[in-house]
Design a protein around this motif. Structure first.
Motif, PDB file in Angstrom:
ATOM      1  N   PRO A 125       0.775  -1.405  -0.101  1.00 37.79           N
ATOM      2  CA  PRO A 125      -0.062   0.097  -0.036  1.00 37.79           C
ATOM      3  C   PRO A 125       0.972   1.392  -0.016  1.00 37.79           C
ATOM      4  CG  PRO A 125      -0.754  -1.601   1.698  1.00 37.79           C
ATOM      5  CD  PRO A 125       0.458  -2.072   1.038  1.00 37.79           C
ATOM      6  N   ARG A 126       2.064   1.357   0.250  1.00 36.22           N
ATOM      7  CA  ARG A 126       2.839   2.498   0.282  1.00 36.22           C
ATOM      8  C   ARG A 126       3.897   2.538  -1.133  1.00 36.22           C
ATOM      9  NH1 ARG A 126       5.894   2.138   6.048  1.00 36.22           N
ATOM     10  NH2 ARG A 126       7.163   3.757   4.780  1.00 36.22           N
ATOM     11  N   GLY A 127       3.367   1.565  -2.055  1.00 35.19           N
ATOM     12  CA  GLY A 127       4.177   1.660  -3.177  1.00 35.19           C
ATOM     13  C   GLY A 127       5.555   0.879  -3.439  1.00 35.19           C
ATOM     14  N   TRP A 128       5.892   0.024  -2.163  1.00 37.10           N
ATOM     15  CA  TRP A 128       7.136  -0.719  -2.387  1.00 37.10           C
ATOM     16  C   TRP A 128       6.791  -2.187  -2.602  1.00 37.10           C
ATOM     17  CZ3 TRP A 128      10.980   2.307  -2.223  1.00 37.10           C
ATOM     18  CH2 TRP A 128      11.061   3.429  -1.579  1.00 37.10           C
ATOM     19  N   LEU A 129       7.659  -2.953  -3.172  1.00 34.32           N
ATOM     20  CA  LEU A 129       7.544  -4.136  -3.600  1.00 34.32           C
ATOM     21  C   LEU A 129       7.817  -5.094  -2.386  1.00 34.32           C
ATOM     22  CD1 LEU A 129       7.216  -5.634  -6.235  1.00 34.32           C
ATOM     23  CD2 LEU A 129       9.594  -6.314  -6.224  1.00 34.32           C
ATOM     24  N   SER A 130       6.915  -6.175  -2.001  1.00 37.53           N
ATOM     25  CA  SER A 130       6.992  -6.836  -1.058  1.00 37.53           C
ATOM     26  C   SER A 130       6.986  -8.322  -1.310  1.00 37.53           C
ATOM     27  CB  SER A 130       5.648  -6.599   0.052  1.00 37.53           C
ATOM     28  OG  SER A 130       6.038  -5.166   0.760  1.00 37.53           O
ATOM     29  N   VAL A 131       7.493  -9.119  -0.676  1.00 43.84           N
ATOM     30  CA  VAL A 131       7.584 -10.724  -0.664  1.00 43.84           C
ATOM     31  C   VAL A 131       6.699 -11.268   0.244  1.00 43.84           C
ATOM     32  CG1 VAL A 131       8.767 -12.916  -0.665  1.00 43.84           C
ATOM     33  CG2 VAL A 131      10.251 -10.649  -1.238  1.00 43.84           C
ATOM     34  N   ILE A 132       5.595 -11.881  -0.162  1.00 37.30           N
ATOM     35  CA  ILE A 132       4.479 -12.313   0.607  1.00 37.30           C
ATOM     36  C   ILE A 132       4.424 -13.879   0.360  1.00 37.30           C
ATOM     37  CG2 ILE A 132       3.204 -10.251   0.681  1.00 37.30           C
ATOM     38  CD1 ILE A 132       1.369 -11.223  -1.335  1.00 37.30           C
ATOM     39  N   CYS A 133       3.950 -14.562   1.420  1.00 39.05           N
ATOM     40  CA  CYS A 133       3.507 -16.003   1.068  1.00 39.05           C
ATOM     41  C   CYS A 133       2.244 -16.253   1.414  1.00 39.05           C
ATOM     42  CB  CYS A 133       4.525 -16.881   2.103  1.00 39.05           C
ATOM     43  SG  CYS A 133       6.145 -16.935   1.355  1.00 39.05           S
ATOM     44  N   GLY A 134       1.558 -17.360   0.840  1.00 36.69           N
ATOM     45  CA  GLY A 134       0.209 -17.569   1.151  1.00 36.69           C
ATOM     46  C   GLY A 134       0.203 -18.192   2.511  1.00 36.69           C
ATOM     47  N   ASN A 135      -1.007 -17.942   3.484  1.00 36.32           N
ATOM     48  CA  ASN A 135      -0.956 -18.294   4.826  1.00 36.32           C
ATOM     49  C   ASN A 135      -1.028 -19.913   4.934  1.00 36.32           C
ATOM     50  OD1 ASN A 135      -1.701 -17.854   7.199  1.00 36.32           O
ATOM     51  ND2 ASN A 135      -3.858 -17.638   6.820  1.00 36.32           N
ATOM     52  N   PRO A 136      -0.277 -20.633   5.556  1.00 29.08           N
ATOM     53  CA  PRO A 136       0.253 -20.045   6.616  1.00 29.08           C
ATOM     54  C   PRO A 136       1.645 -19.776   6.916  1.00 29.08           C
ATOM     55  CG  PRO A 136       0.180 -22.381   7.196  1.00 29.08           C
ATOM     56  CD  PRO A 136      -0.294 -21.928   5.775  1.00 29.08           C
ATOM     57  N   VAL A 137       2.550 -19.887   5.688  1.00 28.15           N
ATOM     58  CA  VAL A 137       3.799 -19.631   5.623  1.00 28.15           C
ATOM     59  C   VAL A 137       4.237 -18.085   5.976  1.00 28.15           C
ATOM     60  CG1 VAL A 137       5.788 -19.778   4.111  1.00 28.15           C
ATOM     61  CG2 VAL A 137       4.129 -21.421   4.039  1.00 28.15           C
ATOM     62  N   ASN A 138       5.363 -17.934   6.654  1.00 28.13           N
ATOM     63  CA  ASN A 138       5.659 -16.790   6.913  1.00 28.13           C
ATOM     64  C   ASN A 138       6.911 -16.409   5.931  1.00 28.13           C
ATOM     65  OD1 ASN A 138       7.525 -14.702   8.666  1.00 28.13           O
ATOM     66  ND2 ASN A 138       5.832 -14.748  10.088  1.00 28.13           N
ATOM     67  N   ALA A 139       6.755 -15.357   5.034  1.00 24.94           N
ATOM     68  CA  ALA A 139       7.716 -14.931   4.014  1.00 24.94           C
ATOM     69  C   ALA A 139       9.184 -14.645   4.979  1.00 24.94           C
ATOM     70  CB  ALA A 139       7.349 -13.759   3.519  1.00 24.94           C
ATOM     71  N   ALA A 140       8.911 -13.771   5.859  1.00 27.57           N
ATOM     72  CA  ALA A 140      10.260 -13.375   6.261  1.00 27.57           C
ATOM     73  C   ALA A 140      11.182 -14.441   7.135  1.00 27.57           C
ATOM     74  CB  ALA A 140       9.823 -12.170   7.808  1.00 27.57           C
ATOM     75  N   GLN A 141      10.470 -15.385   7.878  1.00 25.47           N
ATOM     76  CA  GLN A 141      11.051 -16.485   8.272  1.00 25.47           C
ATOM     77  C   GLN A 141      11.525 -17.496   7.398  1.00 25.47           C
ATOM     78  OE1 GLN A 141       8.415 -18.206  11.126  1.00 25.47           O
ATOM     79  NE2 GLN A 141       8.229 -16.459  12.466  1.00 25.47           N
ATOM     80  N   SER A 142      10.836 -17.692   6.374  1.00 18.25           N
ATOM     81  CA  SER A 142      11.396 -18.700   5.285  1.00 18.25           C
ATOM     82  C   SER A 142      12.460 -17.970   4.494  1.00 18.25           C
ATOM     83  CB  SER A 142      10.328 -18.815   4.050  1.00 18.25           C
ATOM     84  OG  SER A 142       9.042 -19.445   4.687  1.00 18.25           O
ATOM     85  N   LEU A 143      12.609 -16.672   4.291  1.00 19.21           N
ATOM     86  CA  LEU A 143      13.604 -15.891   3.945  1.00 19.21           C
ATOM     87  C   LEU A 143      14.986 -15.838   4.824  1.00 19.21           C
ATOM     88  CD1 LEU A 143      12.166 -13.099   1.902  1.00 19.21           C
ATOM     89  CD2 LEU A 143      13.645 -15.156   0.651  1.00 19.21           C
TER      90      LEU A 143
END
Lengths: 275, 275, 275
Positions: free
Chosen positions: A239-257
């Protein structure tokens, strides 16, 4: 009518720091509406605060006073109030925290050092200028005081500035860094969608997301969370215009990365193995 | 006079999501009072949000606009505004989040899909309708706009609804589940005091509290925390009208039971061993 | 004009407790400004709440109503409203929470037990007097109701009081305890700067900071964080006037000391070994 104040800081809500600033504003400018934009800026992270304020300007009333406090050098930094070329008013420490916002607002028109005895609360606590200098200054501006009431003028070119680290954009590849990680584990990168286009990654069906620690996955561009199935990886403009890495629930993108704020992430077109 | 808004979500306070919605409301409806009912709804837990809103209605001004956002499918769900039969106004995603509240308020009188170009903020971020669609809609309603300004009418029977899981009430036994766990470790169950009476447990001096993991204790009904000595177990009707398992300080009921939200708890009359 | 309310509690923001009290105030006193001083008081810590309210008075409008809720014995304690000799109004449980503030405000002028049927919300939840008794009382006072509207008068000498533990001040040594630990790991002690002077520690170049667990370091007195290099130890008078142990970023003073709230800390002049 009293103008409103938007307030952001790295204070959190564990202590009374936010609340006592509200009390001071209520004391000096009764009825002044104070919007807490965020007090969850990572502690001492001037860059994150600067970016949030700049990104949020389109959603903030033009005549609202922006009060921002992230100040690792509190007691040493000058306290400043700035009028931007477009008329917006900013109050904060002179450490670059306000600089990205005033650039969005057309640059600095005038600035003052907040030292006026009629504004600050004496004795000024050396470690809490937010309460004793900055909140009172914002309250006086909300009441309609001119900038010059707050203290002597400062030459705009003497003000501290910060700039965001720019990603390295190459054909088929972007080297970038983590701006922030949110409540759902989404990883915000310092990449605008125009830069994804510049690297040709917007047309890639499979984008490799990698980190120095070996974490990562293969993502596709999506519009929103609902476009992902469980465990899928996506790249979304947030929503602020930045590219974000996301994962489909329940995976947590930050933890996986396996990444934290400020760390490197590589985006690249996935090449077929042996292709 | 501008009406007030009550705002609940699963946004937490780590990010600026709550704050930027406040900024948008302040921009569109200056002076509008916004009450943050709670932003601590467990992430994506539509049921918990629906229940909190419904339970809180008696404490909210009748002419306040309720703005609720818990939306796992943001960008896919319709955004709706609903007028209940008793005149209350609700704004949120069409995923059932508002449905328990409007049933308390007599059912749906009329509903609209929030799509009007004069209301929403363009470009709408696919992942942040709260900022770009829902908060603006609530602000316009607070200013007195009629529901029909927001967008086209929706047939009430097409709106999504949620219902709370009902406990299984048998003579001497209740099979229920955990609604929520609070800051002090109290375990809120989906059981009303009338159901405790129906099972005959209100007359039991010793009530066995058990979980599938083997955690549990023997409780008695109490009015408040102060009725418990250290380590005692109690069953109390909490301020929202739900039965809660509590323990005398410093014991933590949730930890002792070993339960989390949604898990099963059994309540039964304790039978004397070999008696 | 409706007076403002300052609200502090140990409720945290995980649940709706703070929010529903705001809703009740908004319902009874529309347009009343409510400042959340802090809801991060450690759970059930009456002493910490009492101290925060007393320390914050200079920053709160004189005609603001102070609503304070930290109540381990909710449902058993009387609910009181107090007018201090200087005219300030306080609302809270009768457990000492308000007592340090009213002493700062010149002592109790008059007090009442909040029981009036025209004030409280029936049925009163035994475990949530904040919502059903205290918030309504504060709202009525904000609207200008006299104290006597709330219920029958109480004799001031029957009100519960708390007092802060005093440090033991000896020549060259202070035995004190931890009041609070903040977001940055700063350790707030129950020592005023005058007591540092009384012990002669203000003139010491090296002050030994020790704890029963063996943690500690050698500190010097500083004005603010910026006076410390990385890893340095400092003793600073914090914004509320209390002596605090701080460490230069990134060292966390609380972790290095290994202390929690209420635990003992010794400050003493460091003697040269074998000197």
């Amino acid at each position: 009518m009293t103008r409103s104040i938007v307030f952001l800081s790295d204070f959190g809500f564990r202590n009374e720091w936010v609340g006592v600033c509200h009390a001071v504003i209520d004391k000096l400018a009764p009825g002044c509406s104070v919007v807490d934009l965020s007090h969850g800026i990572p502690p001492l992270d001037v860059q994150a605060g600067a970016l949030l304020l700049a990104d949020s300007l389109p959603f903030i009333r033009h005549d609202t006073i922006a009060l921002a406090v992230v100040d690792p050098s509190v007691g040493r930094d000058r306290d400043i109030a700035v009028e931007a070329e477009d008329g917006r008013l900013f109050v904060g420490p002179d450490n670059g925290l306000l600089s990205q916002a005033w650039r969005v607002a057309g640059g600095v028109k005038s600035a003052v050092s907040i030292t006026s005895a009629s504004i600050v609360l004496e004795p000024i606590s050396p470690s809490f200028h937010a309460r004793d200098v900055l909140a009172p200054a914002a309250a006086h501006l909300a009441l309609g005081a001119p900038l010059t009431d707050l203290g002597p003028a400062l030459a705009p070119e003497t003000l501290a500035e910060t700039r965001l680290a720019e990603p390295l954009v190459e054909p088929g590849k972007i080297t970038c860094e983590v701006l922030d990680i949110n409540r759902f584990g989404n990883v915000q990168l310092n990449v605008r969608s125009s830069q994804l286009v510049a690297a040709g990654l917007d047309r890639a069906e499979r984008i490799l997301v990698e980190t120095p620690t070996g974490g990562g996955g293969v993502a596709r561009t999506v519009l929103t969370y609902a476009d992902l199935s469980s465990g899928d990886w996506g790249l979304m403009v947030d929503p602020r215009g930045w590219l974000s890495v996301i994962c489909g629930n329940p995976v947590n993108a930050a933890q996986s990365l396996g990444v934290a704020g400020g760390e490197v992430v590589w985006l690249s077109v996935e090449r077929a193995e042996g292709g």
